[in-house]
Design a protein around this motif. Structure first.
Motif, short mmCIF file in Angstrom:
data_model
loop_
_atom_site.label_atom_id
_atom_site.label_comp_id
_atom_site.label_asym_id
_atom_site.label_seq_id
_atom_site.Cartn_x
_atom_site.Cartn_y
_atom_site.Cartn_z
N SER A 184 0.83 -1.21 0.00
CA SER A 184 0.00 0.00 0.00
C SER A 184 0.86 1.25 0.00
CB SER A 184 -0.92 0.00 1.22
OG SER A 184 -1.83 -1.08 1.18
N ALA A 185 1.95 1.23 0.77
CA ALA A 185 2.85 2.39 0.83
C ALA A 185 3.50 2.64 -0.53
CB ALA A 185 3.90 2.17 1.90
N ILE A 186 3.93 1.58 -1.21
CA ILE A 186 4.54 1.74 -2.53
C ILE A 186 3.51 2.27 -3.52
CG2 ILE A 186 5.63 0.52 -4.44
CD1 ILE A 186 6.75 -1.47 -2.40
N ALA A 187 2.29 1.74 -3.44
CA ALA A 187 1.23 2.18 -4.35
C ALA A 187 0.94 3.67 -4.17
CB ALA A 187 -0.03 1.36 -4.13
N ARG A 188 0.90 4.14 -2.93
CA ARG A 188 0.65 5.57 -2.68
C ARG A 188 1.79 6.41 -3.22
NH1 ARG A 188 -1.06 3.61 2.41
NH2 ARG A 188 0.95 4.23 3.30
N ARG A 189 3.01 5.93 -3.03
CA ARG A 189 4.17 6.69 -3.51
C ARG A 189 4.20 6.79 -5.03
NH1 ARG A 189 7.76 3.90 -1.13
NH2 ARG A 189 8.71 2.76 -2.86
N LEU A 190 3.70 5.76 -5.70
CA LEU A 190 3.70 5.75 -7.16
C LEU A 190 2.41 6.30 -7.75
CD1 LEU A 190 5.33 2.24 -7.81
CD2 LEU A 190 6.44 4.48 -7.81
N GLY A 191 1.49 6.71 -6.88
CA GLY A 191 0.24 7.27 -7.36
C GLY A 191 -0.71 6.25 -7.92
#
Length: 440
Positions: free
Chosen positions: A46-53
């Protein structure tokens, strides 16, 4: 590390705080073994997804290399049960172990050794059973944290906490009230004599270090790589799915207007005439995902996985074209070395378990006279095996009896085979001609 039983006192937290990190690791590895995604990984995704938009971080494809590695490790260590050699009635001992399903339980134990770092076995009545290390709390000597003085097995049952406190030759059985992870009042206590010289709890282990009593899980060194692979392939999957959606381009005249909905649409059931070659064509759009760099990264991660797991690339296709034992052994050197290490680490412990299990079932086994020959479970190259055993017998470094036992024969079969060999040898010996002196 626990050095006393204070964690079982009333109003104390259970499981004990000192063991939280170990138990959290066990729970995560258990989820991974059963093809699940642990909460820690979901948070990372989830954190990676938020960082990548990205709008979502759900993972559909799980690569369960953890379970595969545990099964392969157990296969190499004891998928083929170790051959037992004693100075006593070996057939009787083997039958007793088979009746107790000991070799099946040994296989399960080495699954736990791989995924948790330790396996816990408990003797009860006339059998031995596996206990999850998540319920095992060893109490160590204050002066030597590598020496266990008590084994505590504890787990919730309904609204109570069931506890066994094992010492050499005996154990206490207790039941506590239990509410919201807090130990309550003692409900009952019962003393049991095991009749054993040692503990009724036996522990098998993976490699350890001087800084910890517990074995190291096979998963700890590869979890980061597998998490990265799962995320990377999920991204590749999203790109391929998106680019596989049919999209079209063409002249604006191909669009029609729906007066009811007020939406323009493309009616593919019609024919669109082109006035000349310069008019735009109606066609599907193809996309180039340009995933070459992603696949190169995945290849690098797979290579590291093969190395760090000690399985090598061959573990994925060990059932391939070469079926001879010699060929497979050459390809699988690394996992065989790993299995040999685990067998050596636990050889004396397994011998003790066998002696104890046979003893409580009325079969006395001499520990010093018991030898375990661990097998790697690979197909036997009979020609190579016979040649090696023949050389050992001829060089007088192994007896005929031991050589035949290595070939998997029972004691009765060995005795019959040796007797048959002796008869055949005497039959082909030339007769000795005596000289008669008739001189007076």
């Amino acid at each position: 590390m626990l050095t006393d039983l204070s964690f079982l006192e009333k109003n104390t937290a259970f499981p004990p705080v000192q063991e939280k990190s170990r138990l959290d690791e066990y729970r995560k590895n258990d989820v991974l073994f059963h093809s699940g995604v642990p909460p820690e990984w979901s948070k990372d995704f989830s954190a990676i997804a938020r960082r990548l938009g990205k709008s979502q971080s759900e993972i559909d494809t799980i690569f369960n290399y953890q379970q595969l590695i545990s099964k392969k490790t157990a296969d190499f260590v004891c998928g083929e049960p170790p051959t037992i050699e004693t100075e006593q009635d070996t057939d009787q001992i083997t039958r007793k172990l088979e009746n107790q399903e000991f070799f099946t339980k040994l296989y399960e134990a080495f699954i736990d050794v791989s995924r948790f770092g330790n396996a816990v076995l408990k003797f009860r009545d006339k059998t031995v059973t596996a206990v999850s290390p998540m319920y095992w709390f060893p109490v160590c000597d204050k002066s030597d944290l590598k020496t266990i003085v008590q084994h505590v097995i504890a787990y919730p049952v309904d609204s109570n906490l069931y506890v066994e406190i094992h010492e050499k030759g005996r154990f206490l059985e207790r039941l506590y009230s239990f509410n919201e992870n807090t130990v309550g009042s003692l409900i009952y206590e019962k003393k049991h004599q095991t009749g054993l010289d040692g503990f009724a709890v036996a522990v098998l282990t993976n490699i350890t270090s001087s800084s910890s009593l517990y074995g190291i899980s096979d998963y700890s060194i590869i979890n980061g790589i597998i998490e990265k692979l799962i995320w990377r392939f999920s991204c590749i999957d999203n790109v391929l799915d998106k680019h596989s959606e049919p999209s079209m381009s063409g002249p604006e005249s191909a669009m029609e207007y729906d007066e009811k909905t007020g939406v323009r649409f493309l009616n593919l059931g019609k024919y669109f005439a082109r006035s000349d070659s310069n008019s735009p064509d109606l066609r599907y759009i193809t996309w180039d995902g340009n995933l070459e760099s992603s696949f190169k990264e995945c290849e690098m991660l797979f290579n590291q996985l093969y190395i760090l797991s000690e399985m090598g690339q061959a573990f994925a296709d060990a059932g391939g074209g070469d079926s001879s034992g010699t060929a497979l052994k050459l390809r699988l050197v690394s996992p065989r070395v790993k299995a040999s290490r685990l067998a050596k680490l636990n050889n004396s412990r397994v011998k003790n378990i066998i002696c104890t299990l046979c003893g409580i079932n009325g079969v006395s086994v001499d520990y010093d006279g018991l030898t375990l020959h661990w097998n790697d479970g690979l197909p036997v190259d009979e020609a190579e095996q016979i040649q090696n055993l023949s050389t050992a017998v001829n060089q007088r470094i192994m007896s005929q009896y031991s050589a035949l036992k290595r070939m998997g024969l029972s004691d009765k079969e060995v005795d019959a085979e040796i007797e048959q060999i002796a008869e055949e040898q005497s039959a082909i010996q030339p007769l000795t001609l005596g000289v008669i002196d008739n001189a007076e």
